[in-house]
Structures are given as structure tokens and as C-alpha cells.
Design a protein around this motif. Structure first.
Motif, PDB file in Angstrom:
ATOM      1  N   PHE A   1      -0.670  -5.241  -9.819  1.00 53.36           N
ATOM      2  CA  PHE A   1      -1.249  -3.999 -10.019  1.00 53.36           C
ATOM      3  C   PHE A   1      -2.508  -3.692  -9.074  1.00 53.36           C
ATOM      4  N   CYS A   2      -3.310  -4.493  -8.853  1.00 51.32           N
ATOM      5  CA  CYS A   2      -4.775  -4.185  -8.151  1.00 51.32           C
ATOM      6  C   CYS A   2      -4.372  -4.757  -6.598  1.00 51.32           C
ATOM      7  N   MET A   3      -3.976  -6.060  -6.594  1.00 46.84           N
ATOM      8  CA  MET A   3      -3.720  -7.099  -5.265  1.00 46.84           C
ATOM      9  C   MET A   3      -5.101  -7.234  -4.886  1.00 46.84           C
ATOM     10  N   MET A   4      -6.180  -6.981  -5.637  1.00 46.10           N
ATOM     11  CA  MET A   4      -7.579  -7.551  -4.936  1.00 46.10           C
ATOM     12  C   MET A   4      -8.247  -8.269  -5.981  1.00 46.10           C
ATOM     13  N   GLY A   5      -7.355  -8.977  -7.002  1.00 41.44           N
ATOM     14  CA  GLY A   5      -8.291 -10.019  -7.873  1.00 41.44           C
ATOM     15  C   GLY A   5      -8.758  -9.815  -8.965  1.00 41.44           C
ATOM     16  N   ALA A   6      -8.707  -8.103  -9.302  1.00 42.94           N
ATOM     17  CA  ALA A   6      -9.561  -7.619 -10.281  1.00 42.94           C
ATOM     18  C   ALA A   6      -8.712  -7.458 -11.802  1.00 42.94           C
TER      19      ALA A   6
ATOM     20  N   ASP B   1      10.925   3.817  -7.614  1.00 43.34           N
ATOM     21  CA  ASP B   1      10.862   2.375  -7.769  1.00 43.34           C
ATOM     22  C   ASP B   1       9.400   1.860  -8.048  1.00 43.34           C
ATOM     23  N   THR B   2       8.724   2.674  -7.271  1.00 43.09           N
ATOM     24  CA  THR B   2       6.985   2.224  -7.266  1.00 43.09           C
ATOM     25  C   THR B   2       6.219   3.508  -7.237  1.00 43.09           C
ATOM     26  N   VAL B   3       5.209   3.428  -8.231  1.00 47.72           N
ATOM     27  CA  VAL B   3       4.161   4.474  -8.652  1.00 47.72           C
ATOM     28  C   VAL B   3       2.998   3.961  -8.044  1.00 47.72           C
ATOM     29  N   LEU B   4       2.509   4.732  -7.334  1.00 47.97           N
ATOM     30  CA  LEU B   4       1.043   4.428  -6.769  1.00 47.97           C
ATOM     31  C   LEU B   4       0.033   5.237  -7.298  1.00 47.97           C
ATOM     32  N   LEU B   5      -0.740   4.760  -8.099  1.00 46.44           N
ATOM     33  CA  LEU B   5      -1.864   5.404  -8.856  1.00 46.44           C
ATOM     34  C   LEU B   5      -3.219   5.265  -7.950  1.00 46.44           C
ATOM     35  N   HIS B   6      -3.742   6.457  -7.943  1.00 43.99           N
ATOM     36  CA  HIS B   6      -5.332   6.810  -7.647  1.00 43.99           C
ATOM     37  C   HIS B   6      -6.036   8.041  -8.072  1.00 43.99           C
TER      38      HIS B   6
ATOM     39  N   MET C   1       1.416   0.336  -9.377  1.00 44.07           N
ATOM     40  CA  MET C   1       0.277  -0.430  -8.855  1.00 44.07           C
ATOM     41  C   MET C   1      -0.775   0.919  -8.333  1.00 44.07           C
ATOM     42  N   THR C   2      -1.839   0.498  -8.073  1.00 46.42           N
ATOM     43  CA  THR C   2      -2.773   1.251  -7.394  1.00 46.42           C
ATOM     44  C   THR C   2      -2.499   1.507  -6.092  1.00 46.42           C
ATOM     45  N   ALA C   3      -2.792   2.778  -5.867  1.00 48.89           N
ATOM     46  CA  ALA C   3      -2.563   3.056  -4.146  1.00 48.89           C
ATOM     47  C   ALA C   3      -3.338   1.944  -3.063  1.00 48.89           C
ATOM     48  N   GLY C   4      -4.505   1.636  -3.669  1.00 47.73           N
ATOM     49  CA  GLY C   4      -5.257   0.607  -3.005  1.00 47.73           C
ATOM     50  C   GLY C   4      -4.433  -0.694  -2.996  1.00 47.73           C
ATOM     51  N   ALA C   5      -3.748  -0.879  -3.781  1.00 48.50           N
ATOM     52  CA  ALA C   5      -2.945  -2.325  -3.804  1.00 48.50           C
ATOM     53  C   ALA C   5      -1.914  -1.949  -2.640  1.00 48.50           C
TER      54      ALA C   5
ATOM     55  N   ALA D   1       8.800   5.052  -3.152  1.00 47.74           N
ATOM     56  CA  ALA D   1       7.325   5.123  -3.782  1.00 47.74           C
ATOM     57  C   ALA D   1       6.902   6.485  -3.878  1.00 47.74           C
ATOM     58  N   VAL D   2       6.183   6.931  -5.150  1.00 49.78           N
ATOM     59  CA  VAL D   2       5.578   8.220  -5.323  1.00 49.78           C
ATOM     60  C   VAL D   2       3.972   7.916  -5.388  1.00 49.78           C
ATOM     61  N   LEU D   3       3.097   8.923  -4.941  1.00 49.60           N
ATOM     62  CA  LEU D   3       1.916   8.495  -4.835  1.00 49.60           C
ATOM     63  C   LEU D   3       1.376   9.660  -5.715  1.00 49.60           C
ATOM     64  N   VAL D   4       0.339   9.174  -6.744  1.00 55.22           N
ATOM     65  CA  VAL D   4       0.029   9.968  -7.900  1.00 55.22           C
ATOM     66  C   VAL D   4      -1.672   9.977  -7.983  1.00 55.22           C
ATOM     67  N   GLY D   5      -2.226  11.033  -8.121  1.00 51.06           N
ATOM     68  CA  GLY D   5      -3.571  11.414  -8.634  1.00 51.06           C
ATOM     69  C   GLY D   5      -4.194  12.213  -7.391  1.00 51.06           C
ATOM     70  N   SER D   6      -5.365  11.807  -6.855  1.00 49.47           N
ATOM     71  CA  SER D   6      -6.303  12.609  -5.987  1.00 49.47           C
ATOM     72  C   SER D   6      -7.102  11.920  -5.360  1.00 49.47           C
ATOM     73  N   GLY D   7      -7.401  12.599  -4.138  1.00 47.82           N
ATOM     74  CA  GLY D   7      -8.421  11.919  -3.195  1.00 47.82           C
ATOM     75  C   GLY D   7      -7.643  11.508  -2.024  1.00 47.82           C
ATOM     76  N   PRO D   8      -8.774  11.335  -1.027  1.00 49.53           N
ATOM     77  CA  PRO D   8      -8.268  11.198   0.429  1.00 49.53           C
ATOM     78  C   PRO D   8      -7.365   9.936   0.572  1.00 49.53           C
TER      79      PRO D   8
END
Lengths: 366, 465, 101
Positions: free
Chosen positions: C59-64, B251-256, B131-135, B150-157
């Protein structure tokens, strides 16, 4: 660079013609527009269609029939060469009717055309119940349909891509992102583009869609063509729902239901409008009620290239012999004819089809 | 048919603050938002979530309450669950609510559609469990749901923010896999002059890093060759750091790797866009008042260029002032006087931006994905297929879309558009501005044929067949 | 039924309602985000793509992104844009028929 032919316009019409010429061993350069050009080849409905065409000009019906008959072989050859399945299905197509009167009136017209064609117009009329056996999703408001056995449909985008692919493979040169500004003729044609590109060729074909309206008169053509907007929409991919195509809806090979199309005289405006979409959706639901729950995923407006009588124009320039105008609004249906038969006409071969009725002579003001 | 002086699309910080400011200036405001509660993504469901999860989500989140509270104003009609699918004639908005299509007419329209996560196509990114980190943050905010292992992957605050929130929630991530390098950090230092004006953000960043270290969260920095493993769902993430291969089972990868303006609505009405090299995305062309080339349409917030929530709220107010002036609700002088403090606030908010942009650039491997990596999630089109369209003469994404169907799915290109532009741009050697972007057409979001057809019953069809 | 899920509710338990997912009955928190609620009870994947049949989940949880599509009342909708209500009947979206090449 010098070619036997310079084709102005890299849509389905130009590329089918280029492909046919390349198959005859001729050298071809195609000048194509850019990403944002009006492209009927990207927006058309994808029917390989015979019925209702040429009601007042049987030769057009014949030309469409000849192309439809050549399509399977054309699609197979192009498909084999490129690995693209063109999604051709020619198991007939419907003209759906919501009233007995319109159905009868259409049948009357078909009968007249059928006689002019010497009987070669294989259609049958299906009443509601017969139609329902063929199309279980059909709605109660559809009173019946004309099933024409020479009709079918294909995947127009895969046709476009396969042509772009195979024209290159056959040694054709396609120059993309070009805007032709000038066509001169001395010994050879010289085609000039706004970026300074120049192409020389022995003959030239103007198949630039709506672009021919501006370029045509410079080359000695009347080119009396105009845009007509058709709005089209397509749903999410669905399980098999519609077996045969109609002018209202067809299920494309990827699964979506494509719905079309409006006929609007709005100039060079390819906008999608809510009234346009609503009208199309309402009609599609009337035909196939289950579509009410389908999600609309995409819609677009595309501009048909129409001559005053709606027929194609095939014309050699009286001012610039060796320059030909090729334009029509049924580039998909006629793709096989343009690939298989038109090269003979361009080359002046004995086997050339008689395209006299499609000349610009018919636009002479009396 | 609804009608209002101003239709605001989006109830995030920009939309909420604009709605209130415009309402306060006497304009009638119709606020359309997809979500059942105001807040946008950044303040998602803040009214409810702040009560039970405020401590986990932090004070920045709770700040959103100030905005949602102010929506209670007689001049504001807030329609929740309103999904906009078309804007016409630059004044009419077509949307669906509760399974019914509705129309709204506005003298002015403000697009406050916010941001999307920058698409991050890496091998395996379509697997369930990615999923996205935002998700992940939305799950935490709106539903109080945390992802385990979960593992967080990518870059940014945002990675740090999500990680610290997970720590506070008692479900810490297994690790952070960060793609930015020390060189990026060094390069970013020259922007520090500006960043020092934005020092509160830097301080926050350092505090989060300290919190993560204290919680024992492992950080891998400078990661390359990132891939998600898994058959039916994500089971691990692999990457390299300094030539050494790593694998973390999870189990979860969080991309951002950053957010980009959501430009779908603006593009659908042909508002011109420009490539922003610093942020690696397209942004609509608008002036300092959010005014676009379409005279009745304005844009505020991240949708006009990424600036963050506070900047968005300030920009929303600024644009509302200009719209009020435009509609005769205030003089130019009044507008400028009220704008002054907002502009100075905006300057401070933007100060840290260039530092963040250069310290946390997008992951290069996702900007130029390997040939067999899926780029278009909906139609399952790979980067290699996009590259091959360049060989077929596709100069831009629209011809490529016609050839390989990238961007034809229900997401309307939201998660492949920038990738396709960049891949074609790189392959053809033509800059992104010239390469262009998908032509966005209605529906902006899928809508059922039944909903659209229902509108036809009220109209005499102007359309022939 | 408590299938293994890697998503955990950290807040207080709220009022539950019964919904059906395919043939199984699920007890989900009333009014909460449907996609989130399904994740917690271990529903995964949400759907399979119509092209390759690949499994997908939110994936996005925001409807996109449309990867959390589920079918409700015959309509394919984004679970992340819906709230849990009593008596929902949820199906996995039907995929293109096999005869449809």
C-alpha cells in the motif's frame, strides 16, 4: 442530579461495582477521568488469577477464589447483554519455574496456604515432560510448572468496554472527562469537579485508582496506596502457540502473545524502558523459545495501585459514613466479586461478605 | 554502543542537509536511516535511479544528488537499514540493523522523519491494487516499475507529478479523479500574493497540467462519493461529479490527498503537538530553530510541518547551525550570519504553501468516512465503530483504542490516527487539540523479541519480576 | 511462469536470481526492492489479515503500513523494506489457527 451512589472512578473496579449496584435497581452516577488519565484498566495483564495470592492472608486467597468462581456467570450475563465476548478461559494457569529450588519452595508455601483454606487449593506440579505435553512450545530451561486449576484469563479491554456499555444500558450515568476536586457531605454527598460539575448522591464509592491517594484523605481515608510500574508487551497475532496463561506470557484471544510484567517502584512514571523490554523478552524466550522470531508490536507501562501489603482495601469512611474506599490491584480478577458481592457490603445487607481484614485498621501504626 | 555529538534520524532532504552542515561545523554525526540508500522518500535511491530514469523522474528528483553526494564526509557515519524503535532519556536511540539491535548515544538528536501520506479511508481502500500515489512513485523511482491501468484519485500536486512521470514512462494513467472543486480554487486565489513569490511552483504545476492534457489524460474535477470496487482486488473506481455517476474499470487505484508530518518518533518522547487547521494535521511544537520542549531533541523538515523537499533541506541546515551553536561549535553571531540566506530561501519555499493547501484541500469524504468504511487498516476497525465509542464516553483516541483496537496494529496508528482524532472530534464536538492523539509507545516499528532480548545479555537486569 | 501482472518494469533488465515463494520458483532482479519485484511477477495478494482473512498487498511502499508483510526465515517482515537476494524462501504469513477463537 441525585443518585443513590456516586462512583468516583470509571475503571474496571468502579464500573463493576456500579454494574452490581444497578442490577439491584439502584441509581448510579459514575465520574470518570479523561483520555490521558493513568488507567490501570487499560494496561493490566488480563489474568483471572488465584495462585500466589494471599500467601500471608488466606482471606484474600478466598476472596480471589470466590471472584474467580463467579466470573463465568458474570461474563456470560455481561456478554449476553452487550454482545461482547469477554474471552474468558478458566482452564487453569501456570507458574513456570526455571529451577527446581524455586519450584519446591513455592510448592511448600502453597501447601501451607492449602491447609489454611481447608484443602480448597487445587493445583498440581508438572515436571518438564508433563508440561511439554500440555505446552509443546515450552523451552528446555523450564524445569516445571505449578498448574492451578482455578486460574484463567480474560480480555480486559472487552470487559472494560462491556461494562461501559452495560452500565449505560442499565440506566447508569457515566460522566467522562471529570476531575473530582472536592467531596462534601451534608444530607447528601456532593461531589464537585474542576469543570463545575456537581453530583449529589446518598452514598459514594471512591474507586479512583491512584487518584484515591489524593482524594482519600479528604474523605477520611488513610488511602496508603502507591503506584508500581508494570511494563507489558504484546507480539503480532500468531497461530495458536500457548494453551494456558502464566505470569510470564499468555496468548490473548486476538492472537497476540502478551508478555509481562515488571514490578518497578518508580512513582508516577509509566514510561517503557529498553532494559525493561529486554528483560521481559529474554524471560519469555526462555519459556517459549519460538517467541524469539515474533515481532513485538506494542508495549506499555501501567501503574499498579498497591497498598502496603498488596491486598485490596475496603473501608467505610469513619468521618463520612456512606463513603467507601474500594481499591485493589487486581481489578480484573475481582471484577466478578465487585459486581456480585460488593453491593451487599455497600448496602449493609445480611448476605454481605466479611471484608473486615481488608479494612484500613491494618495500617494502624502501633 | 555508537556515540556521536548528533544523531540524525532519517536520511531525506532535512536529515542529509543537517548531517552535512553539522559535520562541516566539526560535530560527529551518526545518520540513521531505514533505507538501503540515502534520499528519503522524495529522493528515494536517487544515486542509482537518476542514471537510468532521470529523464522520466525529472530535474527536481535529480536535485537530490547534490544532497547524497555531500554525505561523504569524515564526520558522518551513515548507517543504512537502521530501523529506530525507541528513543530513551532524550539521548539514546535504540535501533535494529541486519537483524541485530544496537544502541546509540547522542548529545543531541535530530528527528528528520519526514511525511506520510494523509490517510484516505474510502470504501475499498484496503483492497490489493489500491496504493498511495506516493507508493506508485516510489516503485517508479526505486525499481523502475510502472502501474498499468491505473487511476489517480484525490487532490494535490503530487497527483500531477506522478501522472506526468507515468506518461513519460510510457504507461499513462487511465484518468485523474480529483476531489478539489472550483470553489477551492477561487478561495485559494486570495493566497496568490504569497504564491507569486513561489511562482516557480505554480509554473511547474501549469506545465504538468499542460503535459497531461497533451497526453490526453482525462481529469474529473470535483469528485465526490469515491469508492473502490473489487472483490479480491481493485477492479474499478466509482465517483460522482456534478450529480453524474461515473465508473472507471482499472487494476490499480492510487490515492493521495496530501501529506502530513510523521510524528511517531516525536510523540513517543512526549514532545507536545498542536493541531494545524490549515494543513489538517498535528505538528510538533518547535521554534524557528527546530528546538522542541525536550531540550536535546530537534525536528527539521516535513516532520515539523509540511513544506516540501527544498524547504526541508534548508530547515535541516538551520537546525544544524543551532545544534552546532548549542554544542559550542560556533557563536550565536556566526550562526545568525550563516542562517540569513537559508531563512530567505525558506521564506520563498513556503510562499506557495498556503496557496497549495487551500487549492487542494483533503477529500471531505475521507475525513468523515461512511460508517462501514474501514479506518484502521491493521485491526479492520470501521468509522462507525469509532463513532460508537464516542457514545461510550470516549473523549479521545486512547480510550477509543482500548475499546475497539484502532491503532493497536503493527503500523502503530500511522494510517488511522488522524482519522480517529477527527472522527471523535466531530462526533463529540470537541476540537482536535483537546481530543488529542494516540499515545505513541515503543516500538516505533515492530522488532523481534529475539533482537530485544539480545540486549538483556549485556545488562544486569535492573528490573524485578 | 508469467502470471498476469499490472506492474511493468520499464528499465533495462538486470541480473536475475532465483527465490522461492511458497512452492513456486521466481526469477527476480538481484538487489531490487522485494515488494516491487514480487508485484511485477504477479504475486498478489501478499498476505491475508489475521482478523477477517481479507487479502492485502503493498500500500505505502515506504515501510509504514505493514500490508506487504511476508514471512522469511520464520519472521514476518515488510517486503517493501527488503532487497532481493539469491535463495530467499518467502512464505505468506501464517494466519491464526482455526481453533483460536
Amino acid at each position: 442530579m441525585t443518585s443513590d451512589y456516586a462512583i468516583i472512578g470509571g475503571g474496571i473496579v468502579g464500573l463493576s461495582t456500579a454494574w452490581g449496584l444497578l442490577k439491584r435497581g439502584l441509581r448510579v452516577t459514575v465520574l470518570d477521568g479523561d483520555d490521558g488519565s493513568f488507567r490501570a484498566s487499560r494496561g493490566n495483564f488480563g489474568l483471572v488469577w488465584v495462585q500466589s495470592k494471599g500467601m500471608n492472608q488466606p482471606r484474600y486467597a478466598q476472596w480471589s477464589q470466590a471472584s474467580a468462581a463467579a466470573w463465568a456467570d458474570f461474563a456470560a450475563e455481561l456478554g449476553d447483554a452487550t454482545g461482547h465476548d469477554l474471552g474468558l478461559e478458566q482452564r487453569g494457569g501456570y507458574d513456570l519455574h526455571f529451577s527446581e529450588q524455586s519450584l519446591e519452595a513455592t510448592v511448600a508455601k502453597y501447601e501451607i496456604l492449602k491447609q489454611k483454606l481447608g484443602g480448597n487449593y487445587p493445583y498440581e506440579v508438572l515436571g518438564h515432560n508433563a508440561l511439554r505435553l500440555e505446552e509443546p512450545a515450552i523451552g528446555p530451561r523450564v524445569v516445571g510448572a505449578i498448574l492451578h486449576h482455578q486460574d484463567g484469563h480474560a480480555n480486559p479491554l472487552r470487559l472494560l468496554r462491556a461494562l461501559a456499555d452495560d452500565v449505560r444500558r442499565l440506566g447508569g450515568v457515566i460522566l467522562n472527562g471529570k476531575r473530582v476536586t472536592r467531596v462534601d457531605k451534608a444530607d447528601l454527598f456532593r461531589i464537585s469537579c474542576d469543570d463545575g460539575t456537581e453530583v449529589e448522591a446518598g452514598k459514594t464509592v471512591l474507586s479512583a485508582g491512584l487518584g484515591a491517594a489524593a482524594l482519600g484523605p479528604m474523605m477520611g481515608f488513610k488511602a496508603p496506596i502507591r503506584p508500581q510500574r508494570g511494563q507489558v508487551m504484546i507480539t503480532e497475532k500468531l497461530p495458536k502457540l500457548i494453551n494456558r496463561p502464566s505470569l510470564i506470557a499468555r496468548q490473548v484471544d486476538e492472537g497476540g502473545i502478551q508478555i509481562g510484567a515488571t514490578n518497578e517502584e518508580v512513582g508516577l512514571d509509566d514510561t517503557v524502558t529498553q532494559p525493561g523490554l529486554s528483560g521481559l523478552a529474554a524471560e519469555a524466550i526462555a519459556a517459549f523459545p519460538v517467541l524469539a522470531k515474533a515481532q513485538l508490536v506494542r508495549s506499555w507501562g501501567a501503574l499498579r495501585i498497591l497498598s502496603p501489603d498488596g491486598l485490596p482495601i475496603y473501608q467505610q469512611s469513619p468521618d463520612m459514613p456512606g463513603a467507601y474506599l474500594v481499591t485493589c490491584h487486581s481489578g480484573v480478577t475481582l471484577a466478578a466479586a465487585h459486581a456480585r458481592f460488593l453491593p451487599d457490603w455497600l448496602e449493609g445487607a445480611d448476605a454481605a461478605p466479611d471484608l473486615e481484614v481488608f479494612s484500613e485498621a491494618r495500617f494502624n501504626v502501633s | 554502543m555508537h556515540s556521536a555529538d548528533l544523531i540524525v534520524i532519517g536520511a531525506g532532504p532535512a536529515g542529509m542537509s543537517a548531517a552535512r552542515r553539522a559535520a562541516g561545523s566539526g560535530l560527529s554525526v551518526l545518520l540513521l536511516d531505514e533505507q538501503p540508500a540515502p534520499g528519503g522518500q522524495i529522493y528515494r535511491d536517487v544515486d542509482r535511479a537518476s542514471k537510468t530514469r532521470g529523464a522520466i523522474l525529472g530535474s527536481d528528483f535529480i536535485d537530490g544528488l547534490a544532497l547524497t553526494r555531500r554525505l561523504a564526509h569524515d564526520n558522518i557515519t551513515h548507517l543504512r537499514g537502521a530501523v529506530v524503535w525507541q528513543i530513551e532519556e532524550a539521548t539514546r536511540v535504540n535501533f535494529t540493523r541486519n537483524g541485530k539491535a544496537e544502541l546509540a548515544e547522542g548529545r543531541r538528536i535530530l528527528l528528520a522523519t519526514g511525511a506520510l501520506e494523509r490517510p484516505m479511508p474510502v470504501p475499498g481502500w484496503t483492497l490489493p491494487g489500491v496504493m498511495t500515489a506516493g507508493a506508485a512513485q516510489i516503485l517508479l523511482k526505486q525499481s523502475g516499475i510502472a502501474c498499468e491501468r491505473a487511476v489517480l484519485v484525490g487532490s494535490g500536486p503530487l497527483l500531477y507529478l506522478v501522472a506526468t512521470q507515468m506518461v513519460r514512462a510510457g504507461v499513462p494513467p487511465l484518468a485523474l479523479v480529483e476531489t478539489q472543486t472550483k470553489a477551492d480554487l477561487a478561495r485559494s486565489l486570495r493566497h496568490l500574493g504569497g504564491a507569486l513569490r513561489g511562482w516557480p511552483y505554480l509554473l511547474k504545476g501549469l506545465r504538468m497540467l499542460w503535459e497531461l492534457r497533451r497526453a490526453g489524460i482525462v481529469r474529473h474535477v470535483g469528485a465526490t462519493d469515491i469508492a473502490v470496487e473489487g472483490d479480491r482486488s481493485a477492479s474499478g473506481v466509482t465517483f460522482r461529479v456534478g450529480g453524474i455517476e461515473h465508473r472507471i474499470a482499472c487494476d490499480t487505484v492510487l490515492l493521495h490527498h496530501g501529506v502530513v508530518p510523521n510524528t511517531q518518533a516525536a510523540r513517543s518522547i512526549d514532545i507536545p503537538h498542536r493541531w494545524d487547521d490549515a494543513q489538517g494535521c498535528f505538528a510538533p511544537e518547535c521554534d524557528e530553530w527546530g528546538r522542541t520542549a525536550v531540550s536535546s531533541v530537534f525536528i527539521a523538515g516535513d516532520g515539523a510541518g509540511i513544506g516540501g523537499a527544498r524547504a526541508a533541506a534548508l530547515a535541516g541546515e538551520l537546525v544544524a547551525l543551532e545544534i552546532a551553536r548549542d554544542l559550542g561549535g560556533m557563536t550565536e553571531r556566526e550562526r545568525d550570519a550563516e542562517a540569513r540566506p537559508l531563512r530567505s530561501g525558506l521564506g520563498a519555499e513556503r510562499a506557495a504553501r498556503s496557496f497549495i493547501d487551500s487549492a487542494y484541500p483533503p477529500y471531505a469524504g475521507a475525513l468523515a468516512p461512511a460508517d462501514d468504511t474501514i479506518v484502521c487498516r491493521c485491526e479492520e476497525v470501521t468509522a462507525g465503530e469509532i463513532r460508537r465509542t464516542a457514545g461510550l464516553g470516549c473523549l479521545g483516541p486512547n480510550q477509543a483504542k482500548a475499546f475497539v483496537r484502532a491503532g493497536m496494529g503493527p503500523c502503530q496508528g500511522r494510517y488511522c490516527g488522524l482519522s480517529v482524532t477527527r472522527i471523535l472530534s466531530d462526533t463529540n464536538g470537541i476540537p482536535p487539540d483537546e481530543t488529542g492523539y494516540y499515545r505513541i509507545r515503543p516500538p516505533l516499528k515492530p522488532v523481534t523479541l529475539g533482537e530485544i532480548a539480545a540486549l538483556a545479555e549485556h545488562e544486569t537486569a535492573e528490573v524485578g519480576k | 511462469m508469467k502470471p498476469d501482472s499490472t506492474f511493468r518494469e520499464i528499465g533495462p533488465q538486470t541480473d536475475r536470481v532465483t527465490v522461492r515463494f511458497g512452492s513456486s520458483e521466481l526469477s527476480l532482479p538481484r538487489g531490487e526492492n522485494l515488494a516491487g519485484a514480487l508485484l511485477v511477477v504477479g504475486v498478489m495478494p501478499f498476505r491475508h489479515t489475521p482478523l477477517s482473512g481479507a487479502p492485502r498487498g503493498p500500500f505505502c511502499m515506504m515501510g509504514a503500513c505493514y500490508d506487504c508483510l511476508v514471512e522469511i526465515d520464520g519472521i514476518n517482515r515488510q517486503a517493501c523494506m527488503l532487497q532481493v537476494t539469491e535463495g530467499l524462501q518467502i512464505e505468506r504469513p501464517s494466519i491464526k489457527g482455526a481453533g483460536n477463537a
